[in-house]
Design a protein around this motif. Sequence first.
Motif, mmCIF file in Angstrom:
data_model
loop_
_atom_site.group_PDB
_atom_site.id
_atom_site.type_symbol
_atom_site.label_atom_id
_atom_site.label_comp_id
_atom_site.label_asym_id
_atom_site.label_seq_id
_atom_site.Cartn_x
_atom_site.Cartn_y
_atom_site.Cartn_z
ATOM 1 N N PRO A 27 0.806 -1.226 0.000
ATOM 2 C CA PRO A 27 0.000 0.000 0.000
ATOM 3 C C PRO A 27 0.842 1.281 0.000
ATOM 4 N N ALA A 28 1.959 1.305 0.729
ATOM 5 C CA ALA A 28 2.775 2.527 0.792
ATOM 6 C C ALA A 28 3.380 2.831 -0.581
ATOM 7 N N GLY A 54 1.751 -6.418 -2.087
ATOM 8 C CA GLY A 54 2.305 -6.636 -0.743
ATOM 9 C C GLY A 54 1.395 -7.494 0.107
ATOM 10 N N LEU A 55 1.250 -7.107 1.376
ATOM 11 C CA LEU A 55 0.445 -7.916 2.311
ATOM 12 C C LEU A 55 -1.030 -7.947 1.916
ATOM 13 N N THR A 180 -2.686 -10.636 13.014
ATOM 14 C CA THR A 180 -1.984 -11.805 12.482
ATOM 15 C C THR A 180 -2.375 -13.047 13.266
ATOM 16 N N THR A 284 11.815 -4.822 7.605
ATOM 17 C CA THR A 284 12.842 -5.517 6.819
ATOM 18 C C THR A 284 13.421 -4.616 5.719
ATOM 19 N N LEU A 327 -1.288 -0.322 9.780
ATOM 20 C CA LEU A 327 -2.493 -0.766 9.076
ATOM 21 C C LEU A 327 -2.435 -0.250 7.644
HETATM 22 C C1 LIG Z 1 -1.189 -11.185 8.666
HETATM 23 C C2 LIG Z 1 -1.498 -9.721 8.601
HETATM 24 C C3 LIG Z 1 -2.823 -9.309 8.582
HETATM 25 C C4 LIG Z 1 -3.128 -7.952 8.499
HETATM 26 N N1 LIG Z 1 -4.427 -7.579 8.434
HETATM 27 C C5 LIG Z 1 -4.743 -6.259 8.292
HETATM 28 C C6 LIG Z 1 -6.090 -5.830 8.157
HETATM 29 O O1 LIG Z 1 -7.016 -6.643 8.209
HETATM 30 N N2 LIG Z 1 -6.331 -4.495 8.004
HETATM 31 C C7 LIG Z 1 -5.318 -3.582 7.965
HETATM 32 O O2 LIG Z 1 -5.581 -2.387 7.807
HETATM 33 N N3 LIG Z 1 -4.020 -3.968 8.084
HETATM 34 C C8 LIG Z 1 -3.713 -5.271 8.228
HETATM 35 N N4 LIG Z 1 -2.400 -5.655 8.346
HETATM 36 C C9 LIG Z 1 -1.341 -4.614 8.251
HETATM 37 C C10 LIG Z 1 -1.114 -4.136 6.781
HETATM 38 O O3 LIG Z 1 -1.138 -5.252 5.934
HETATM 39 C C11 LIG Z 1 0.219 -3.411 6.671
HETATM 40 O O4 LIG Z 1 0.238 -2.350 7.614
HETATM 41 C C12 LIG Z 1 0.459 -2.827 5.272
HETATM 42 O O5 LIG Z 1 0.332 -3.806 4.276
HETATM 43 C C13 LIG Z 1 1.853 -2.203 5.197
HETATM 44 O O6 LIG Z 1 2.054 -1.704 3.905
HETATM 45 P P1 LIG Z 1 3.542 -1.521 3.320
HETATM 46 O O7 LIG Z 1 3.376 -1.016 1.929
HETATM 47 O O8 LIG Z 1 4.354 -0.738 4.266
HETATM 48 O O9 LIG Z 1 4.184 -2.984 3.332
HETATM 49 P P2 LIG Z 1 3.779 -4.365 2.642
HETATM 50 O O10 LIG Z 1 2.321 -4.474 2.384
HETATM 51 O O11 LIG Z 1 4.403 -5.401 3.481
HETATM 52 O O12 LIG Z 1 4.529 -4.313 1.249
HETATM 53 C C14 LIG Z 1 5.933 -4.333 1.181
HETATM 54 C C15 LIG Z 1 6.352 -4.861 -0.179
HETATM 55 O O13 LIG Z 1 7.770 -4.790 -0.271
HETATM 56 C C16 LIG Z 1 8.238 -5.956 -0.916
HETATM 57 N N5 LIG Z 1 9.635 -6.162 -0.524
HETATM 58 C C17 LIG Z 1 10.113 -6.359 0.728
HETATM 59 N N6 LIG Z 1 11.452 -6.439 0.703
HETATM 60 C C18 LIG Z 1 11.828 -6.295 -0.593
HETATM 61 C C19 LIG Z 1 13.085 -6.283 -1.245
HETATM 62 N N7 LIG Z 1 14.239 -6.390 -0.576
HETATM 63 N N8 LIG Z 1 13.114 -6.129 -2.591
HETATM 64 C C20 LIG Z 1 11.951 -6.007 -3.292
HETATM 65 N N9 LIG Z 1 10.740 -6.004 -2.712
HETATM 66 C C21 LIG Z 1 10.671 -6.131 -1.373
HETATM 67 C C22 LIG Z 1 7.314 -7.053 -0.424
HETATM 68 O O14 LIG Z 1 7.325 -8.133 -1.325
HETATM 69 C C23 LIG Z 1 5.968 -6.325 -0.387
HETATM 70 O O15 LIG Z 1 5.273 -6.462 -1.604
HETATM 71 C C24 LIG Z 1 -2.075 -6.990 8.451
HETATM 72 C C25 LIG Z 1 -0.750 -7.411 8.507
HETATM 73 C C26 LIG Z 1 -0.458 -8.753 8.582
HETATM 74 C C27 LIG Z 1 0.974 -9.194 8.647
#
Ligand SMILES: Cc1cc2nc3c(=O)[nH]c(=O)nc-3n(C[C@H](O)[C@H](O)[C@H](O)COP(=O)(O)OP(=O)(O)OC[C@H]3O[C@@H](n4cnc5c(N)ncnc54)[C@H](O)[C@@H]3O)c2cc1C
Length: 353
Positions: A27-28, A54-55, A180, A284, A327
Amino acid sequence: MKFALKCSPGQSIPKKGRKVAIIGAGPAGLGAAGYLICKGYDVEIYDKLPEPGGLTIFGIPAWRLPRDNIRAGIKELAELGVVFHNRIKVVGDLDEHNDGDEFAEKKIKLEDIINSFDATLIATGTWKSRELGVPGDKLRGSYLALDFLYRIYAHENGYLPPEAVYKVGNAVAVIGAGLTAVDAALESQMKGAGDVQVMYRRTINEAPAGKAEINRLIQKGIKFIELTNPVEVIGKETVEALKLIKMKLGKPDKSGRPAPEPVPGSEYVVPINNVISATGELPTPPFKDGYAGIKLRHNNSIDVDAKYRTSRKGVFAAGDVATGPSLIGKALATGIKAAGAMEEYLETGNWSQ
Ligand SMILES: Cc1cc2nc3c(=O)[nH]c(=O)nc-3n(C[C@H](O)[C@H](O)[C@H](O)COP(=O)(O)OP(=O)(O)OC[C@H]3O[C@@H](n4cnc5c(N)ncnc54)[C@H](O)[C@@H]3O)c2cc1C
Protein backbone atom coordinates in the motif's frame (compact mmCIF):
# COMPACT_ATOMS: atom_id res chain seq x y z
CA MET A 1 -8.83 0.35 -4.10
CA LYS A 2 -7.89 3.49 -6.01
CA PHE A 3 -4.19 4.35 -5.71
CA ALA A 4 -4.14 7.11 -8.36
CA LEU A 5 -6.38 9.58 -6.54
CA LYS A 6 -5.76 12.63 -8.73
CA CYS A 7 -5.94 11.28 -12.31
CA SER A 8 -7.44 8.56 -14.51
CA PRO A 9 -6.23 6.57 -17.53
CA GLY A 10 -6.72 8.43 -20.81
CA GLN A 11 -6.20 11.84 -19.17
CA SER A 12 -3.38 13.88 -20.67
CA ILE A 13 -0.66 14.47 -18.04
CA PRO A 14 2.36 16.64 -19.01
CA LYS A 15 5.58 14.60 -18.51
CA LYS A 16 8.26 15.92 -16.15
CA GLY A 17 11.11 13.89 -17.65
CA ARG A 18 12.23 12.76 -14.16
CA LYS A 19 12.46 9.12 -12.99
CA VAL A 20 11.40 7.76 -9.60
CA ALA A 21 12.10 4.25 -8.23
CA ILE A 22 9.92 2.61 -5.58
CA ILE A 23 11.08 -0.51 -3.75
CA GLY A 24 8.06 -2.48 -2.51
CA ALA A 25 4.60 -2.66 -4.11
CA GLY A 26 2.51 -2.73 -0.91
CA PRO A 27 0.00 0.00 0.00
CA ALA A 28 2.78 2.53 0.79
CA GLY A 29 4.62 2.01 -2.52
CA LEU A 30 1.38 1.92 -4.52
CA GLY A 31 0.03 5.08 -2.86
CA ALA A 32 3.28 6.89 -3.69
CA ALA A 33 3.19 5.57 -7.27
CA GLY A 34 -0.39 6.83 -7.72
CA TYR A 35 0.57 10.31 -6.52
CA LEU A 36 3.73 10.60 -8.61
CA ILE A 37 2.36 9.17 -11.90
CA CYS A 38 -0.52 11.70 -11.74
CA LYS A 39 2.10 14.47 -11.40
CA GLY A 40 3.87 13.42 -14.62
CA TYR A 41 6.89 11.54 -13.19
CA ASP A 42 8.11 8.24 -14.65
CA VAL A 43 7.56 5.61 -11.95
CA GLU A 44 9.12 2.14 -11.73
CA ILE A 45 8.29 -0.26 -8.87
CA TYR A 46 10.49 -3.19 -7.87
CA ASP A 47 9.07 -6.07 -5.82
CA LYS A 48 10.32 -9.55 -4.91
CA LEU A 49 6.85 -11.12 -5.16
CA PRO A 50 5.26 -12.40 -8.40
CA GLU A 51 2.44 -9.84 -8.22
CA PRO A 52 2.18 -6.32 -6.74
CA GLY A 53 0.04 -5.62 -3.64
CA GLY A 54 2.30 -6.64 -0.74
CA LEU A 55 0.45 -7.92 2.31
CA THR A 56 -2.93 -6.96 0.78
CA ILE A 57 -2.49 -9.80 -1.75
CA PHE A 58 -0.09 -12.14 0.13
CA GLY A 59 -0.73 -11.57 3.86
CA ILE A 60 -4.39 -10.76 4.43
CA PRO A 61 -7.18 -13.30 3.86
CA ALA A 62 -9.45 -12.55 0.89
CA TRP A 63 -12.48 -12.93 3.17
CA ARG A 64 -11.21 -9.92 5.10
CA LEU A 65 -9.94 -7.86 2.15
CA PRO A 66 -11.23 -8.80 -1.34
CA ARG A 67 -8.26 -8.94 -3.73
CA ASP A 68 -10.20 -7.91 -6.88
CA ASN A 69 -10.50 -4.42 -5.52
CA ILE A 70 -6.73 -4.13 -4.92
CA ARG A 71 -5.97 -5.64 -8.33
CA ALA A 72 -8.25 -3.11 -10.07
CA GLY A 73 -6.27 -0.24 -8.48
CA ILE A 74 -2.97 -1.80 -9.56
CA LYS A 75 -4.25 -2.33 -13.14
CA GLU A 76 -5.17 1.35 -13.26
CA LEU A 77 -1.63 2.31 -12.16
CA ALA A 78 -0.20 0.14 -14.98
CA GLU A 79 -2.58 1.78 -17.49
CA LEU A 80 -1.36 5.18 -16.30
CA GLY A 81 2.21 4.09 -17.11
CA VAL A 82 3.65 2.78 -13.82
CA VAL A 83 6.22 0.10 -14.70
CA PHE A 84 6.11 -2.96 -12.40
CA HIS A 85 9.24 -5.12 -12.07
CA ASN A 86 8.12 -8.24 -10.19
CA ARG A 87 10.24 -11.10 -8.78
CA ILE A 88 13.22 -8.79 -8.18
CA LYS A 89 14.75 -8.57 -4.72
CA VAL A 90 16.54 -5.30 -4.07
CA VAL A 91 19.55 -5.87 -1.82
CA GLY A 92 22.04 -3.72 0.06
CA ASP A 93 24.81 -5.15 2.23
CA LEU A 94 22.43 -7.59 3.94
CA ASP A 95 21.20 -10.67 2.13
CA GLU A 96 19.29 -12.49 4.87
CA HIS A 97 16.28 -14.63 3.96
CA ASN A 98 12.90 -13.04 4.62
CA ASP A 99 9.42 -14.38 3.96
CA GLY A 100 8.55 -14.22 0.26
CA ASP A 101 12.18 -14.18 -0.94
CA GLU A 102 11.77 -17.54 -2.70
CA PHE A 103 9.76 -15.83 -5.46
CA ALA A 104 12.61 -13.51 -6.48
CA GLU A 105 14.37 -14.57 -9.68
CA LYS A 106 16.90 -11.75 -9.72
CA LYS A 107 18.69 -9.42 -7.31
CA ILE A 108 19.50 -5.75 -7.91
CA LYS A 109 21.73 -3.56 -5.73
CA LEU A 110 19.91 -0.73 -3.98
CA GLU A 111 22.87 1.60 -4.57
CA ASP A 112 22.56 1.00 -8.36
CA ILE A 113 18.88 1.93 -8.25
CA ILE A 114 19.56 5.06 -6.19
CA ASN A 115 22.21 6.14 -8.72
CA SER A 116 19.98 5.48 -11.76
CA PHE A 117 16.90 7.41 -10.60
CA ASP A 118 16.23 11.04 -9.64
CA ALA A 119 14.60 9.93 -6.35
CA THR A 120 13.99 6.59 -4.60
CA LEU A 121 11.35 5.47 -2.11
CA ILE A 122 11.95 2.40 0.08
CA ALA A 123 8.68 0.74 1.20
CA THR A 124 9.72 -2.84 1.93
CA GLY A 125 7.41 -3.44 4.92
CA THR A 126 7.82 -6.03 7.67
CA TRP A 127 8.49 -9.42 6.08
CA LYS A 128 9.89 -11.19 9.13
CA SER A 129 7.97 -12.57 12.14
CA ARG A 130 9.35 -12.29 15.66
CA GLU A 131 10.38 -15.74 16.90
CA LEU A 132 9.03 -17.15 20.18
CA GLY A 133 12.59 -17.23 21.51
CA VAL A 134 12.01 -20.21 23.83
CA PRO A 135 13.63 -23.67 23.81
CA GLY A 136 12.05 -25.94 21.18
CA ASP A 137 10.70 -23.13 18.99
CA LYS A 138 12.44 -24.63 15.92
CA LEU A 139 10.80 -28.07 16.26
CA ARG A 140 8.87 -29.39 13.26
CA GLY A 141 5.30 -28.09 13.50
CA SER A 142 6.35 -24.78 15.07
CA TYR A 143 5.55 -21.99 12.61
CA LEU A 144 5.99 -18.25 12.27
CA ALA A 145 2.66 -16.57 11.53
CA LEU A 146 3.54 -14.63 8.38
CA ASP A 147 5.34 -17.66 6.91
CA PHE A 148 2.26 -19.78 7.72
CA LEU A 149 -0.19 -17.26 6.24
CA TYR A 150 1.58 -16.07 3.10
CA ARG A 151 2.01 -19.69 1.93
CA ILE A 152 -1.76 -20.17 2.15
CA TYR A 153 -2.45 -17.01 0.14
CA ALA A 154 0.38 -17.58 -2.37
CA HIS A 155 -1.20 -20.99 -3.01
CA GLU A 156 -4.68 -19.43 -3.35
CA ASN A 157 -3.18 -16.94 -5.82
CA GLY A 158 -1.70 -19.81 -7.87
CA TYR A 159 1.99 -19.20 -7.07
CA LEU A 160 2.73 -22.14 -4.72
CA PRO A 161 1.74 -25.82 -4.97
CA PRO A 162 -0.49 -27.26 -2.19
CA GLU A 163 2.45 -29.12 -0.60
CA ALA A 164 4.17 -25.78 0.15
CA VAL A 165 1.32 -24.87 2.52
CA TYR A 166 2.02 -25.92 6.13
CA LYS A 167 -0.21 -28.63 7.59
CA VAL A 168 -1.84 -28.38 11.01
CA GLY A 169 -2.93 -31.12 13.42
CA ASN A 170 -5.98 -31.05 15.66
CA ALA A 171 -4.59 -28.89 18.48
CA VAL A 172 -3.04 -25.56 17.50
CA ALA A 173 -1.77 -22.85 19.88
CA VAL A 174 -1.41 -19.36 18.40
CA ILE A 175 0.70 -16.99 20.48
CA GLY A 176 -0.24 -13.29 20.29
CA ALA A 177 -3.41 -11.24 20.00
CA GLY A 178 -2.98 -9.00 16.95
CA LEU A 179 -4.67 -9.32 13.54
CA THR A 180 -1.98 -11.81 12.48
CA ALA A 181 -2.87 -14.05 15.44
CA VAL A 182 -6.58 -13.76 14.62
CA ASP A 183 -5.99 -14.74 10.98
CA ALA A 184 -3.60 -17.58 11.89
CA ALA A 185 -6.20 -18.99 14.31
CA LEU A 186 -9.06 -18.77 11.81
CA GLU A 187 -6.96 -20.26 8.98
CA SER A 188 -5.91 -23.13 11.29
CA GLN A 189 -9.56 -23.82 12.05
CA MET A 190 -10.46 -23.68 8.34
CA LYS A 191 -7.64 -26.16 7.64
CA GLY A 192 -9.28 -28.65 10.01
CA ALA A 193 -7.85 -28.00 13.48
CA GLY A 194 -10.58 -28.78 16.01
CA ASP A 195 -8.92 -27.29 19.09
CA VAL A 196 -7.47 -23.83 18.38
CA GLN A 197 -6.29 -21.71 21.31
CA VAL A 198 -5.10 -18.13 21.06
CA MET A 199 -2.78 -17.46 23.98
CA TYR A 200 -1.92 -13.95 25.12
CA ARG A 201 0.26 -12.63 27.93
CA ARG A 202 -2.10 -9.74 28.71
CA THR A 203 -5.95 -9.71 28.65
CA ILE A 204 -8.61 -9.17 25.98
CA ASN A 205 -8.67 -5.49 27.02
CA GLU A 206 -5.10 -5.00 25.77
CA ALA A 207 -5.36 -7.27 22.68
CA PRO A 208 -3.94 -5.30 19.69
CA ALA A 209 -6.58 -6.82 17.38
CA GLY A 210 -9.32 -5.25 19.55
CA LYS A 211 -12.06 -6.88 21.62
CA ALA A 212 -14.47 -7.26 18.68
CA GLU A 213 -12.02 -9.41 16.68
CA ILE A 214 -11.25 -11.61 19.71
CA ASN A 215 -14.95 -12.04 20.50
CA ARG A 216 -15.54 -13.06 16.87
CA LEU A 217 -12.93 -15.81 17.37
CA ILE A 218 -14.61 -16.98 20.57
CA GLN A 219 -17.98 -17.13 18.77
CA LYS A 220 -16.38 -19.42 16.19
CA GLY A 221 -15.28 -21.85 18.89
CA ILE A 222 -11.67 -20.69 19.22
CA LYS A 223 -10.46 -20.42 22.82
CA PHE A 224 -8.84 -17.18 23.99
CA ILE A 225 -6.49 -17.87 26.91
CA GLU A 226 -5.49 -14.68 28.69
CA LEU A 227 -2.52 -14.03 30.97
CA THR A 228 -0.30 -16.86 29.79
CA ASN A 229 3.09 -17.02 28.10
CA PRO A 230 5.05 -19.90 26.51
CA VAL A 231 8.32 -20.93 28.20
CA GLU A 232 9.13 -24.05 26.16
CA VAL A 233 7.93 -25.96 23.11
CA ILE A 234 8.17 -29.64 24.04
CA GLY A 235 8.82 -32.53 21.64
CA LYS A 236 11.51 -34.83 20.23
CA GLU A 237 11.50 -33.83 16.56
CA THR A 238 7.99 -32.51 16.19
CA VAL A 239 5.88 -30.37 18.51
CA GLU A 240 4.08 -32.42 21.18
CA ALA A 241 3.20 -29.95 23.92
CA LEU A 242 3.63 -26.40 25.11
CA LYS A 243 4.86 -25.41 28.56
CA LEU A 244 3.35 -22.10 29.68
CA ILE A 245 3.53 -19.84 32.68
CA LYS A 246 0.63 -17.83 34.08
CA MET A 247 1.02 -14.05 34.02
CA LYS A 248 -0.40 -11.14 36.01
CA LEU A 249 -0.62 -7.49 35.05
CA GLY A 250 1.77 -5.05 36.71
CA LYS A 251 2.41 -1.32 36.38
CA PRO A 252 2.25 0.27 32.88
CA ASP A 253 5.38 -0.30 30.78
CA LYS A 254 6.89 1.92 28.04
CA SER A 255 3.93 1.10 25.76
CA GLY A 256 1.53 2.50 28.37
CA ARG A 257 -0.13 -0.90 28.78
CA PRO A 258 0.13 -2.89 32.03
CA ALA A 259 3.33 -4.94 32.00
CA PRO A 260 2.74 -8.72 32.01
CA GLU A 261 4.65 -10.38 34.86
CA PRO A 262 5.16 -14.15 35.31
CA VAL A 263 3.55 -15.75 38.37
CA PRO A 264 6.36 -17.82 39.99
CA GLY A 265 5.69 -21.57 40.14
CA SER A 266 2.61 -21.40 37.88
CA GLU A 267 3.99 -23.39 34.92
CA TYR A 268 1.67 -25.87 33.24
CA VAL A 269 1.77 -28.04 30.11
CA VAL A 270 -0.85 -28.41 27.35
CA PRO A 271 -0.61 -31.05 24.59
CA ILE A 272 -0.58 -29.48 21.10
CA ASN A 273 0.34 -30.45 17.54
CA ASN A 274 1.41 -27.01 16.33
CA VAL A 275 2.42 -23.67 17.75
CA ILE A 276 2.25 -20.50 15.64
CA SER A 277 4.19 -17.44 16.77
CA ALA A 278 2.15 -14.33 16.00
CA THR A 279 4.02 -12.05 18.36
CA GLY A 280 4.71 -9.33 15.81
CA GLU A 281 6.40 -8.57 12.52
CA LEU A 282 9.73 -6.77 12.19
CA PRO A 283 10.78 -4.07 9.69
CA THR A 284 12.84 -5.52 6.82
CA PRO A 285 15.03 -2.93 5.10
CA PRO A 286 17.35 -4.98 2.87
CA PHE A 287 20.49 -3.44 4.36
CA LYS A 288 22.32 -2.77 7.62
CA ASP A 289 22.46 0.55 9.45
CA GLY A 290 24.56 3.03 7.46
CA TYR A 291 24.46 1.26 4.05
CA ALA A 292 24.44 3.87 1.25
CA GLY A 293 24.34 6.51 4.00
CA ILE A 294 20.89 5.40 5.23
CA LYS A 295 20.40 5.24 9.00
CA LEU A 296 18.21 2.66 10.76
CA ARG A 297 16.59 3.03 14.18
CA HIS A 298 17.26 0.58 17.04
CA ASN A 299 14.18 -1.49 16.04
CA ASN A 300 15.54 -1.84 12.46
CA SER A 301 12.99 0.58 10.96
CA ILE A 302 14.36 3.19 8.54
CA ASP A 303 15.04 6.50 10.24
CA VAL A 304 13.03 9.23 8.49
CA ASP A 305 12.17 12.83 9.30
CA ALA A 306 8.67 14.39 9.15
CA LYS A 307 8.96 14.47 5.33
CA TYR A 308 9.85 10.76 5.16
CA ARG A 309 13.39 11.68 4.08
CA THR A 310 16.16 9.26 5.05
CA SER A 311 19.68 10.35 5.95
CA ARG A 312 20.68 9.90 2.24
CA LYS A 313 19.83 12.75 -0.13
CA GLY A 314 17.14 11.77 -2.64
CA VAL A 315 16.12 8.61 -0.74
CA PHE A 316 12.79 8.43 1.11
CA ALA A 317 11.11 5.64 3.11
CA ALA A 318 7.44 5.06 3.96
CA GLY A 319 5.00 2.41 5.18
CA ASP A 320 5.71 -0.21 7.82
CA VAL A 321 9.47 -0.31 7.14
CA ALA A 322 9.60 3.29 8.40
CA THR A 323 6.80 3.31 11.00
CA GLY A 324 6.84 -0.31 12.24
CA PRO A 325 3.78 -2.57 11.81
CA SER A 326 0.61 -0.54 11.25
CA LEU A 327 -2.49 -0.77 9.08
CA ILE A 328 -3.23 -0.49 5.36
CA GLY A 329 -4.71 3.02 5.62
CA LYS A 330 -1.73 4.37 7.55
CA ALA A 331 0.81 2.75 5.20
CA LEU A 332 -1.01 4.20 2.19
CA ALA A 333 -1.15 7.65 3.81
CA THR A 334 2.59 7.68 4.59
CA GLY A 335 3.35 6.62 0.99
CA ILE A 336 1.29 9.53 -0.36
CA LYS A 337 2.91 11.99 2.09
CA ALA A 338 6.38 10.74 1.15
CA ALA A 339 5.49 11.17 -2.54
CA GLY A 340 4.50 14.79 -1.85
CA ALA A 341 7.92 15.35 -0.25
CA MET A 342 9.59 13.62 -3.22
CA GLU A 343 7.80 16.02 -5.58
CA GLU A 344 8.99 18.99 -3.52
CA TYR A 345 12.57 17.68 -3.67
CA LEU A 346 12.39 16.97 -7.41
CA GLU A 347 10.96 20.43 -8.13
CA THR A 348 13.31 22.44 -5.90
CA GLY A 349 16.37 20.22 -5.36
CA ASN A 350 16.16 21.35 -1.74
CA TRP A 351 17.24 18.80 0.88
CA SER A 352 17.78 21.12 3.83
CA GLN A 353 15.13 21.67 6.54
C1 LIG B 1 -1.19 -11.19 8.67
C2 LIG B 1 -1.50 -9.72 8.60
C3 LIG B 1 -2.82 -9.31 8.58
C4 LIG B 1 -3.13 -7.95 8.50
N1 LIG B 1 -4.43 -7.58 8.43
C5 LIG B 1 -4.74 -6.26 8.29
C6 LIG B 1 -6.09 -5.83 8.16
O1 LIG B 1 -7.02 -6.64 8.21
N2 LIG B 1 -6.33 -4.50 8.00
C7 LIG B 1 -5.32 -3.58 7.96
O2 LIG B 1 -5.58 -2.39 7.81
N3 LIG B 1 -4.02 -3.97 8.08
C8 LIG B 1 -3.71 -5.27 8.23
N4 LIG B 1 -2.40 -5.66 8.35
C9 LIG B 1 -1.34 -4.61 8.25
C10 LIG B 1 -1.11 -4.14 6.78
O3 LIG B 1 -1.14 -5.25 5.93
C11 LIG B 1 0.22 -3.41 6.67
O4 LIG B 1 0.24 -2.35 7.61
C12 LIG B 1 0.46 -2.83 5.27
O5 LIG B 1 0.33 -3.81 4.28
C13 LIG B 1 1.85 -2.20 5.20
O6 LIG B 1 2.05 -1.70 3.90
P1 LIG B 1 3.54 -1.52 3.32
O7 LIG B 1 3.38 -1.02 1.93
O8 LIG B 1 4.35 -0.74 4.27
O9 LIG B 1 4.18 -2.98 3.33
P2 LIG B 1 3.78 -4.37 2.64
O10 LIG B 1 2.32 -4.47 2.38
O11 LIG B 1 4.40 -5.40 3.48
O12 LIG B 1 4.53 -4.31 1.25
C14 LIG B 1 5.93 -4.33 1.18
C15 LIG B 1 6.35 -4.86 -0.18
O13 LIG B 1 7.77 -4.79 -0.27
C16 LIG B 1 8.24 -5.96 -0.92
N5 LIG B 1 9.63 -6.16 -0.52
C17 LIG B 1 10.11 -6.36 0.73
N6 LIG B 1 11.45 -6.44 0.70
C18 LIG B 1 11.83 -6.30 -0.59
C19 LIG B 1 13.09 -6.28 -1.24
N7 LIG B 1 14.24 -6.39 -0.58
N8 LIG B 1 13.11 -6.13 -2.59
C20 LIG B 1 11.95 -6.01 -3.29
N9 LIG B 1 10.74 -6.00 -2.71
C21 LIG B 1 10.67 -6.13 -1.37
C22 LIG B 1 7.31 -7.05 -0.42
O14 LIG B 1 7.32 -8.13 -1.32
C23 LIG B 1 5.97 -6.32 -0.39
O15 LIG B 1 5.27 -6.46 -1.60
C24 LIG B 1 -2.07 -6.99 8.45
C25 LIG B 1 -0.75 -7.41 8.51
C26 LIG B 1 -0.46 -8.75 8.58
C27 LIG B 1 0.97 -9.19 8.65
